[in-house]
Design an enzyme around this catalytic site. Structure first.
Site, PDB file in Angstrom:
ATOM      1  CE  LYS A  93       3.551 -21.356   0.851  1.00 41.50           C
ATOM      2  NZ  LYS A  93       4.724 -22.241   0.877  1.00 41.50           N
ATOM      3  CG  ASP A  94       2.680 -19.105  -7.230  1.00 35.59           C
ATOM      4  OD1 ASP A  94       3.515 -18.688  -6.407  1.00 35.59           O
ATOM      5  OD2 ASP A  94       2.923 -20.015  -8.052  1.00 35.59           O
ATOM      6  CB  ILE A  95      -3.830 -17.937  -5.923  1.00 38.20           C
ATOM      7  CG1 ILE A  95      -3.810 -18.917  -7.103  1.00 38.20           C
ATOM      8  CG2 ILE A  95      -5.196 -17.260  -5.797  1.00 38.20           C
ATOM      9  CD1 ILE A  95      -4.645 -20.178  -6.897  1.00 38.20           C
ATOM     10  CG  ASN A 154      -0.964 -13.429  -9.161  1.00 29.12           C
ATOM     11  OD1 ASN A 154       0.001 -12.688  -9.199  1.00 29.12           O
ATOM     12  ND2 ASN A 154      -1.001 -14.602  -9.780  1.00 29.12           N
ATOM     13  CD  GLU A 182     -10.215 -32.523  -1.762  1.00 26.37           C
ATOM     14  OE1 GLU A 182      -9.573 -33.041  -0.827  1.00 26.37           O
ATOM     15  OE2 GLU A 182     -11.078 -31.639  -1.572  1.00 26.37           O
TER      16      GLU A 182
HETATM   17  N1  LIG Z   1      -6.715 -36.147  -2.433  1.00 18.35           N
HETATM   18  C1  LIG Z   1      -7.105 -36.572  -3.618  1.00 18.35           C
HETATM   19  O1  LIG Z   1      -8.288 -36.682  -3.943  1.00 18.35           O
HETATM   20  C2  LIG Z   1      -6.054 -36.957  -4.634  1.00 18.35           C
HETATM   21  C3  LIG Z   1      -6.427 -37.694  -5.755  1.00 18.35           C
HETATM   22  C4  LIG Z   1      -5.449 -38.041  -6.691  1.00 18.35           C
HETATM   23  C5  LIG Z   1      -4.122 -37.678  -6.483  1.00 18.35           C
HETATM   24  N2  LIG Z   1      -3.805 -36.979  -5.374  1.00 18.35           N
HETATM   25  C6  LIG Z   1      -2.398 -36.609  -5.108  1.00 18.35           C
HETATM   26  O2  LIG Z   1      -1.775 -36.259  -6.330  1.00 18.35           O
HETATM   27  C7  LIG Z   1      -0.392 -36.577  -6.294  1.00 18.35           C
HETATM   28  C8  LIG Z   1      -0.047 -37.423  -7.493  1.00 18.35           C
HETATM   29  O3  LIG Z   1      -0.435 -36.798  -8.684  1.00 18.35           O
HETATM   30  P1  LIG Z   1       0.602 -35.991  -9.588  1.00 18.35           P
HETATM   31  O4  LIG Z   1       1.932 -36.659  -9.518  1.00 18.35           O
HETATM   32  O5  LIG Z   1      -0.043 -35.787 -10.898  1.00 18.35           O
HETATM   33  O6  LIG Z   1       0.686 -34.638  -8.781  1.00 18.35           O
HETATM   34  P2  LIG Z   1       1.468 -33.283  -9.149  1.00 18.35           P
HETATM   35  O7  LIG Z   1       1.265 -32.340  -8.022  1.00 18.35           O
HETATM   36  O8  LIG Z   1       2.846 -33.540  -9.588  1.00 18.35           O
HETATM   37  O9  LIG Z   1       0.682 -32.742 -10.453  1.00 18.35           O
HETATM   38  C9  LIG Z   1      -0.674 -32.402 -10.393  1.00 18.35           C
HETATM   39  C10 LIG Z   1      -0.949 -31.386 -11.481  1.00 18.35           C
HETATM   40  O10 LIG Z   1      -0.230 -30.191 -11.175  1.00 18.35           O
HETATM   41  C11 LIG Z   1       0.590 -29.839 -12.289  1.00 18.35           C
HETATM   42  N3  LIG Z   1       1.820 -29.224 -11.778  1.00 18.35           N
HETATM   43  C12 LIG Z   1       2.940 -29.844 -11.333  1.00 18.35           C
HETATM   44  N4  LIG Z   1       3.856 -28.939 -10.944  1.00 18.35           N
HETATM   45  C13 LIG Z   1       3.315 -27.724 -11.152  1.00 18.35           C
HETATM   46  C14 LIG Z   1       3.775 -26.394 -10.952  1.00 18.35           C
HETATM   47  N5  LIG Z   1       4.980 -26.134 -10.450  1.00 18.35           N
HETATM   48  N6  LIG Z   1       2.956 -25.385 -11.265  1.00 18.35           N
HETATM   49  C15 LIG Z   1       1.719 -25.631 -11.765  1.00 18.35           C
HETATM   50  N7  LIG Z   1       1.223 -26.867 -11.981  1.00 18.35           N
HETATM   51  C16 LIG Z   1       2.007 -27.903 -11.675  1.00 18.35           C
HETATM   52  C17 LIG Z   1       0.851 -31.152 -12.998  1.00 18.35           C
HETATM   53  O11 LIG Z   1       1.246 -30.954 -14.338  1.00 18.35           O
HETATM   54  C18 LIG Z   1      -0.488 -31.834 -12.868  1.00 18.35           C
HETATM   55  O12 LIG Z   1      -1.404 -31.374 -13.823  1.00 18.35           O
HETATM   56  C19 LIG Z   1      -0.179 -37.339  -4.984  1.00 18.35           C
HETATM   57  O13 LIG Z   1       0.348 -36.455  -4.037  1.00 18.35           O
HETATM   58  C20 LIG Z   1      -1.592 -37.768  -4.609  1.00 18.35           C
HETATM   59  O14 LIG Z   1      -1.771 -37.996  -3.234  1.00 18.35           O
HETATM   60  C21 LIG Z   1      -4.723 -36.597  -4.464  1.00 18.35           C
END
Ligand SMILES: NC(=O)c1ccc[n+]([C@@H]2O[C@H](COP(=O)([O-])OP(=O)(O)OC[C@H]3O[C@@H](n4cnc5c(N)ncnc54)[C@H](O)[C@@H]3O)[C@@H](O)[C@H]2O)c1
Ligand SMILES: N[C@@H](CCC=O)C(=O)O
EC number: 1.2.1.88
Length: 549
Positions: free
Chosen positions: A282-284, A287, A300
């Site tokens: 949504k942010d993208i 912009n 993913e």
């Molecule tokens: N489908 C896949 O291939 C796959 C693989 C691995 C993990 N995951 C998913 O990832 C999640 C777990 O990983 P996580 O806890 O690191 O996820 P997360 O969404 O909390 O964080 C992922 C990344 O986004 C950044 N981030 C967090 N909040 C943000 C914000 N408000 N603005 C910008 N960036 C932000 C984090 O710092 C991190 O680098 C689970 O939901 C899991 O299912 C999916």
């Protein structure tokens, strides 16, 4: 005028194969080496991690810590958070590095990544694994399949897939002409935002776009900073030129927000939660008018993965696969099993007993004790979230069959938990928990079709799922009915453990854009093809025969 790069042969990249996995059995040389690496790392920690911009260490003095999930007493590293000026210079530096990187002959780009793969699986194998074990709470086997095998596979197979991509050329040439397609990197820079749970994904998110000639700003997860920093160092040692990947750990919203507000932002390569991905999308979108082009958004995200146990399933296999899928790495894989649908005839004829026996035996504790199957969850917010889901399940009438307790006195440990529910749409059957919690719904054998409908429609996710049946018709029926319920489906095999080059990985619906990491598909997202037609014969007349009188 610049010299042309001589292209004096059409090189073929070496054949690649999956990295063979080591067993870490007691007394094995690899176990000894890994224990030594862990001991050394524990002796030296906490480390100091800078940002890396244009190949140079940047110490902003704005410090944050990466804790160790198994022990509150220590932390793995202190890292310098990128501030506004650092992010700005990282973007500027990446854009300055772009022309030379994209002009580097493909074979040389390939060589850098092949060398990086060998450094991962060789020289740095145990160090990278130790960082993944201490920082992300993986046991030896989980660290092996992630930080050693999957990461080197991503780099090696990536090279093979890009070679294949580049060889895809128009199939026809009209007489007197030659058609070609070149796969240009995107204009601008790619932003890679990686999750905590796989060191390999940390490496692949910047690695895949860089391999096809892009420059990348990489914001790692705060909970995986040190292992990801080692990956950066490996890429640099392999010869990745300064500026091609800029390592900028920092406060997520600020770093990411600044990057996606930049006019040269060309793509987001994200793995993480659905909530964050949707927000960034949504942010993208908001912009959009700032950008030169339409950004490529690749993400993913979360899962709510299922095992379906048909009355014809082989029970022992289904139980063992379910235990691994639900509780390996504490259920912190996007692909982890978290909803289990079992036919009542199977449940009552041994499945329940075997499942509960096995789960009760799972040993929980720090990964440095190799006999522990289950380690800590990643941190305080995860611990609170998981335990609150267990409470919510109880409040909704779920029966805790095994586990249910948690202890955060030393580290963040949650006992492997199995919940029985009578409501297939109860909260723990629907929402992603990302912890060692499995909810079971027992269906009447006669309700197979209704259960397929439930699996397909109960959640917004569609990442992985497995069907256990020896009746081929039941297997096929479920496959067809659940076509859109999972991007990765398995027969008589657990729903985790996709291997690069074997099961292209990713899901659709709320689970992501399904661009399939570990396959050729992902590389299409980071190139913008240009068609070239060359004419060898002159035009004698502009008129067409139809114009003649
Ligand atoms: N489908 C896949 O291939 C796959 C693989 C691995 C993990 N995951 C998913 O990832 C999640 C777990 O990983 P996580 O806890 O690191 O996820 P997360 O969404 O909390 O964080 C992922 C990344 O986004 C950044 N981030 C967090 N909040 C943000 C914000 N408000 N603005 C910008 N960036 C932000 C984090 O710092 C991190 O680098 C689970 O939901 C899991 O299912 C999916
Ligand atoms: N490759 C992993 C998925 C990574 C998600 O966290 C698997 O299939 O288990």
């Amino acid at each position: 005028m610049a010299l042309y790069t001589p292209q004096l042969a059409s090189f073929k990249v070496p054949a690649v194969d999956n990295e063979p996995m080591k067993g870490y059995a007691p007394g094995s040389p690899e176990r000894k080496a890994l224990v030594e690496a862990l001991t050394q790392m524990e002796k030296e920690l906490p480390f100091e991690v800078p940002c890396i911009v244009n190949g140079k260490e940047v110490r902003t003095g704005k410090l944050a810590k990466q804790p160790m999930p198994a022990t509150h007493a220590k932390h793995l590293c202190t890292y310098h958070e990128a501030d506004e000026a650092t992010v700005a210079s990282a973007i500027e530096g990446a854009l300055a590095a772009k022309a030379e990187w994209e002009a580097m002959p493909w074979n040389d780009r390939a060589a850098i990544f092949l060398k990086a793969a060998d450094l991962v699986s060789g020289k740095y194998r145990y160090k990278l694994m130790a960082a993944t074990m201490l920082g992300q709470g993986k046991n030896a086997w989980q660290a092996e399949i992630d930080a050693a095998a999957e990461l080197s596979d991503f780099f090696r197979f990536g090279v093979k897939y890009v070679e294949e991509l580049y060889s895809q050329q128009p199939v026809k040439n009209a007489p007197g002409s030659w058609n070609r397609v070149e796969y240009r990197p995107l204009e601008g820079f790619v932003l890679a935002v990686s999750p905590f749970n796989f060191t390999a994904i940390g490496g692949n998110l910047p690695g895949a776009p860089a391999l096809v000639g892009n420059v990348v700003l990489w914001k790692p997860s705060p909970a995986a900073t040190y292992s990801n920093y080692l990956v950066y160092q490996i890429l640099a040692e392999a010869g990745l030129p300064a500026g091609v990947v800029q390592f900028v750990p920092g406060p997520p919203e600020e770093v990411v927000g600044q990057a996606i507000s930049h006019p040269e932002f060309a793509s987001l390569h994200f793995t993480g939660s659905t909530f964050v991905f949707k927000k960034l999308w949504k942010d993208i979108a908001a912009n959009l008018d700032k950008y030169k082009g339409y950004p490529r958004i690749v993400g993913e995200t979360g899962g709510k993965n299922f095992h379906l146990i048909h009355p014809s399933a082989e029970i022992k296999n289904a139980v063992n696969q379910s235990v691994r899928a639900a509780f390996e790495y504490q259920g912190q894989k996007c692909s982890a099993l978290s909803r289990l649908y079992v036919a009542s005839s199977v449940w009552n004829n041994g499945f329940k007993e075997q499942l509960l026996n096995e789960v009760a035996k799972l040993k929980v504790g720090p990964p440095t004790d190799f006999t522990n199957f289950v380690g800590p969850v990643i941190g305080r917010p995860a611990f609170d979230k998981i335990t609150s889901y267990i409470q919510k399940a109880k409040d909704a009438g779920g029966e805790i069959l095994v586990g249910g307790s948690a202890d955060n006195s030393v580290g963040y440990f949650v006992q492997p938990t199995v919940i029985l529910t009578k409501d297939p749409k109860s909260v723990t059957m629907v929402e992603e928990i990302f912890g060692p919690v499995l909810t079971v719904y027992v269906y009447d054998d006669a309700d197979y079709d209704k259960t397929l409908e439930l699996i397909d429609t109960s959640t917004s996710y569609a990442l992985t799922g497995s069907i256990f049946a020896s009746d081929r018709k039941a297997l096929l029926h479920a496959t067809n009915r659940l076509r859109n319920a999972a991007g990765n489906v398995y027969y008589n095999e657990k729903c985790t453990g996709a291997v690069v080059g074997q099961q292209p990985f990713g899901g659709a619906r709320a689970s992501g854009t399904n661009d399939k990491a570990g396959s050729i598909s992902i590389f299409y997202r980071f190139v913008s093809a240009r068609s070239i037609k060359e004419n060898f014969v002159g035009l004698e007349d502009y008129l067409y025969p139809s114009n003649l009188a």
